[in-house]
Design an enzyme around this catalytic site. Structure first.
Site, PDB file in Angstrom:
ATOM      1  N   ASP A  64       4.758  40.556  24.556  1.00  0.00           N
ATOM      2  CA  ASP A  64       5.703  39.685  24.812  1.00  0.00           C
ATOM      3  C   ASP A  64       5.548  38.381  24.041  1.00  0.00           C
ATOM      4  OD1 ASP A  64       8.132  38.964  25.647  1.00  0.00           O
ATOM      5  OD2 ASP A  64       7.870  38.524  27.557  1.00  0.00           O
ATOM      6  N   GLU A  99      13.267  45.629  32.619  1.00  0.00           N
ATOM      7  CA  GLU A  99      12.890  44.588  33.398  1.00  0.00           C
ATOM      8  C   GLU A  99      14.323  44.252  34.530  1.00  0.00           C
ATOM      9  OE1 GLU A  99      10.589  41.226  30.858  1.00  0.00           O
ATOM     10  OE2 GLU A  99      12.622  41.362  30.316  1.00  0.00           O
ATOM     11  N   GLU A 113       8.763  30.598  23.931  1.00  0.00           N
ATOM     12  CA  GLU A 113       8.572  30.680  25.364  1.00  0.00           C
ATOM     13  C   GLU A 113       7.313  30.711  26.039  1.00  0.00           C
ATOM     14  OE1 GLU A 113       9.561  34.650  28.476  1.00  0.00           O
ATOM     15  OE2 GLU A 113      10.382  34.688  26.235  1.00  0.00           O
TER      16      GLU A 113
END
Length: 842
Positions: free
Chosen positions: A381, A302, A409
């Site tokens: 993820d 990332e 998240e």
């Protein structure tokens, strides 16, 4: 009425008058429990701590025991001189201290690193740890029993599942936390370590009480300025605070630091000057923090720099740090979260889920012995449901740890209650069948399955300056449960939850049963109304990872694809026709997932691309399952409010109100999710809901259909995040808007709900009236104050919510009016009004 019943009644009355609690104590409240004179006489009166070194975990154990007994049962312990034969006492020591000082053999089971022995025969309690940290764990164990009203005699040893039990903070040097839903950092502000470390001390207490032994203080997307001399001193202060609780700190590193901070012209891991620079930095860190646990590194992921910049392998990058740590006994946690974020969806073979195995499998055996590869539980993820990462089955010579996420998240960001251990258990208890032998994930990460020396656990945790730590009182069950499972992953999720509830909210059966019922239903409900059948959490992956936006999953390079079109949906990950991902598993598991017939329904769209009309094992078509599940999940969320309201007066008002606000918000946002996902896929497929719910809301009044003055119609994007695509906003940001309509519903008592948008950057005010009599009013301040999720400046699935006013008497022909007063950038947006008869969810 018996004496014990009377005592319980008296204590119950006292509890009902309890002072408000802000959550800072967490589960370490040490709240009073019933203990009459007979009970008190059966407890120890003295505290006998061997080798009570100042600032040691043994000293902390003594202080916690003294404080705890006084608070829990009003028993004052008298400290005695360290002796071996003191009766009527709590004896605390390491096993070695006890054997040496008392010159006696102890007939107890073998203790592993940090393990402890607890024996309580009432007035005599013995707490022996394999280490001082273990003795502290034993003290917390005893206090946990007492705080839950358990005064029974016990005798048992307890050993950790794995040596590494860490938490990873995502705190940035400026004090902002990435995925920070509970306020600002307790560690950093303005590029340096904060002066007041009192919250860090309390956090260390909480961690120690659930036997977490490592704390990585900064974000994996690391800032190299953490390594300046001033900040190294600050890290030393953090370590000093945590050390007494047996918590060692670690730090995340930025791979390019030799260049960005050190002034070198390279950060090549094989360059001699780079190696020397990291050795010097490591030595300096250990000068300030002699017991530094080690490093955490995110590289080549990332946008983060890594060894690939110089065509070096991931193992060469990891070993650079591992070798620097070896003289000090430190551990290098190296994240396996490495993938290409520029994938091409038109390539049928492209698959982000394959990345971890592709990057790491061929490097097995090339890592130093103090390297632990930290693997996310699933291959994407932190999704609402994923299969086990196959990397756990492909590293036989390399230490591994599982990465979980207490920070929600993708899972409601602590605004939605989602109790996570049942999700975690689907991974931990999964048998990978390596070489056709039992290979449970929990046995892989402990090192047992492949005879590894290290291994264990890491969890991303976003505690902040909010007194609730995570922004939500009830979300703390996940942090508590993480520690409990990291120590013993065979523990039952529901039992852990009940223990947490007793410690946090008290031992009333109604309180325990209600919180248990709500929490255990929360993950299945969230999965139903967000993303199911293995399609992943259908959130906005390009913006805030919070509200619904299924279109964002596709047509980008991130690889969290659904491959949905008007005919079919799902990723074909088979070897025969798809990406080949199933072939990364051992043969028994690969065969199970390769076949559509043997793939479980809850993962079918993860592994297979199928028509919307494909019939599941349940007998439903995929599209009808979507419709039904999203309605069912939202309906479950509505029940949370009534269940929680049954606890009024049984929980202090401050925490009762705070949790009720969150559950009320969740109930409304679950309907936003339900409608958005169902409308999106109905629009895509054209296949109607067999039960005629999707697109049919007979009790709703669309705001744009009302008579508007100072309001105008506004087309919302994504379209599915507004009822009928359209909302209303004020014509200017200083114009008061009015929307009126004449009600045609039968006379009766209704709950009236208003769907609206609460944007960041403004606090609009709305009033709802019937025949000019105010029914209710509210302010759009959730995004700025009461909610902690990532904010949105748009009318979308993140800002969409609703407010409900109960028990409103309505006559046919009444005029309903909404007055919206904009504020800041927020133009008092309204989506719809709905009148809900008894039992109708909408």
């Amino acid at each position: 009425m018996g004496h014990s019943s009377f005592t319980f009644l008296v204590w119950g009355l006292l509890f009902s008058l309890a002072a408000a609690e802000d959550g800072f104590a967490g589960w370490l409240r040490y709240a009073p429990v019933p203990c009459d004179s007979v009970c008190l006489q059966g407890l120890p009166s003295r505290l006998n701590v061997l080798n009570n070194t100042k600032g040691s975990p043994i000293e902390i154990a003594g202080l916690e025991l003294a404080t705890g007994l006084q608070s829990i049962v009003s028993k004052n312990l008298t400290s005695t001189q360290p002796r071996c034969d003191v009766s009527d006492s709590i004896l605390v020591a390491t096993l070695e201290q006890y054997k040496h000082r008392c010159n006696t053999a102890v007939d107890i089971p073998e203790l592993d690193q940090d393990g402890f022995w607890l024996r309580s025969t009432g007035k005599s309690v013995q707490i022996l740890g394999q280490s001082e940290r273990g003795a502290l764990y034993g003290a917390y164990e005893y206090l946990s029993l007492l705080a839950q009203g358990n005064f029974s005699h016990v005798a048992y040893a307890s050993n950790p599942h794995a040596p590494i039990r860490w938490v990873n903070q995502w705190d940035n040097m400026d004090g902002v936390i990435e995925r920070g839903y509970g306020g600002l950092s307790i560690f950093f502000k303005n590029g340096r370590i904060v002066d007041d470390l009192a919250p860090v001390k309390q956090y260390a207490r909480l961690l120690a009480s659930v036997r977490i032994n490592g704390l990585v203080v900064n974000n994996v997307n690391a800032n190299a300025t953490l390594l300046t001399p001033e900040n190294m001193k600050g890290l030393g202060r953090i370590a000093d605070v945590c050390r007494s609780y047996g918590v060692q700190i670690g730090v995340s590193l930025n791979f390019a630091s030799p260049k960005t901070l050190g002034g070198l012209d390279t950060f090549d891991p094989l360059d001699a000057t780079v190696i020397a620079w990291w050795n010097n930095i490591t030595n300096s860190l250990y000068d300030h923090v002699p017991d530094l646990a080690g490093y955490l590194v995110k590289a080549d992921s990332e946008g983060q720099p890594g060894p690939n910049t110089y065509n070096r392998t991931l193992s060469q990058g990891a070993n650079l740090f591992a070798r620097a740590l070896q003289p000090h006994g430190g551990v290098l946690m190296y994240r396996a979260f490495v993938y290409d974020s520029n994938l091409n969806e038109s390539d049928w073979k492209a698959d982000r889920a394959k990345a971890a195995v592709q990057y790491f499998k061929d490097l097995d055996g090339e890592f130093e012995e103090n390297v632990v590869v930290q693997i996310k539980y699933g291959p994407i993820d932190f999704q609402v449901r994923e299969p086990v990462s196959p990397l756990f089955a492909n590293l036989f010579k390399t230490n591994t740890a599982i990465e979980l996420q207490v920070s929600q998240e993708y899972l409601g960001q602590q605004n939605h209650l989602v109790y996570l251990p049942p999700l975690w258990k689907t991974i931990l208890d999964f048998d990978l069948r390596v070489d056709h032998k039992p290979s449970l994930v929990r046995d892989v990460i402990s090192g047992e399955r492949f005879n590894r020396t290290l291994g264990g656990w890491a969890a991303v945790v976003n505690v902040g300056t909010n007194t609730t730590w995570l922004g939500s009182h009830i979300a703390m069950s996940n942090l508590y449960a993480y520690g409990r499972l990291a120590w013993s992953p065979t523990h039952n999720s529901e039992q852990i939850l009940k223990d947490w509830t007793r410690l946090t909210f008290g031992s009333r059966p109604q309180v325990i049963d209600t919180i248990t019922n709500i929490s255990m239903a929360s993950w299945p409900a969230y999965e139903k109304y967000s993303g199911n059948l293995g399609i992943q959490t259908l959130t906005d992956i390009l913006y805030t990872h919070y509200g619904p936006n299924p279109a964002s999953q596709d047509n980008n390079g991130w690889g969290q694809w659904t491959r949905a079109d008007h005919l079919s949906v799902g990723m074909d990950r088979t070897v025969a026709n798809g990406t080949g991902y199933t072939g990364q598993y051992p043969v028994e598991i690969a065969q199970r997932y390769e076949s559509l017939n043997s793939t479980p329904d809850d993962l079918v769209l993860w592994f297979h691309h199928v028509p919307w009309t494909h019939r599941l094992h349940s007998g439903k078509t995929v599209i009808q399952h979507f419709y039904d599940a999203h309605y069912a999940g939202a309906e479950i969320a509505q029940t949370f409010i009534r269940q929680w309201e049954s606890l009024h007066g049984l929980i202090d008002q401050e925490r009762y109100d705070a949790v009720l606000d969150r559950l009320t918000y969740q109930a409304g946002h679950s309907i936003v999710w339900r409608d958005a996902i169902n409308n999106f896929y109905f629009n895509m497929t054209g296949i109607p809901d067999q039960k005629r719910r999707v697109g049919h809301h007979p009790w709703r009044i669309e705001a744009e259909s009302m008579a508007l003055d100072g309001y105008r119609a506004y087309t919302v994007s994504p379209f599915e995040t507004a009822s009928n695509v359209t909302a209303i906003v004020t014509t200017t940001n200083s114009t008061v808007g009015t929307a009126r309509t004449t009600l045609g519903f039968p006379a009766g008592t209704y709950d009236i709900a208003v769907g609206y948008y609460d944007l960041h950057g403004g606090e609009s005010h709305w009033t709802l009236a019937l025949n000019d009599k105010v029914v209710g009013e509210w302010v759009g301040n959730m995004r700025n104050h009461s909610l902690g999720n990532s904010v949105s400046i748009y009318l979308d699935g993140h800002s969409a919510t609703r407010v409900t006013f109960r028990g409103v008497k309505v006559q046919k022909g009444d005029e309903l009016k909404i007055v919206g007063r904009p504020n800041g950038v927020e133009p008092a947006p309204v989506d719809y009004v709905v009148l809900l008869p008894a039992g109708v969810v909408d």
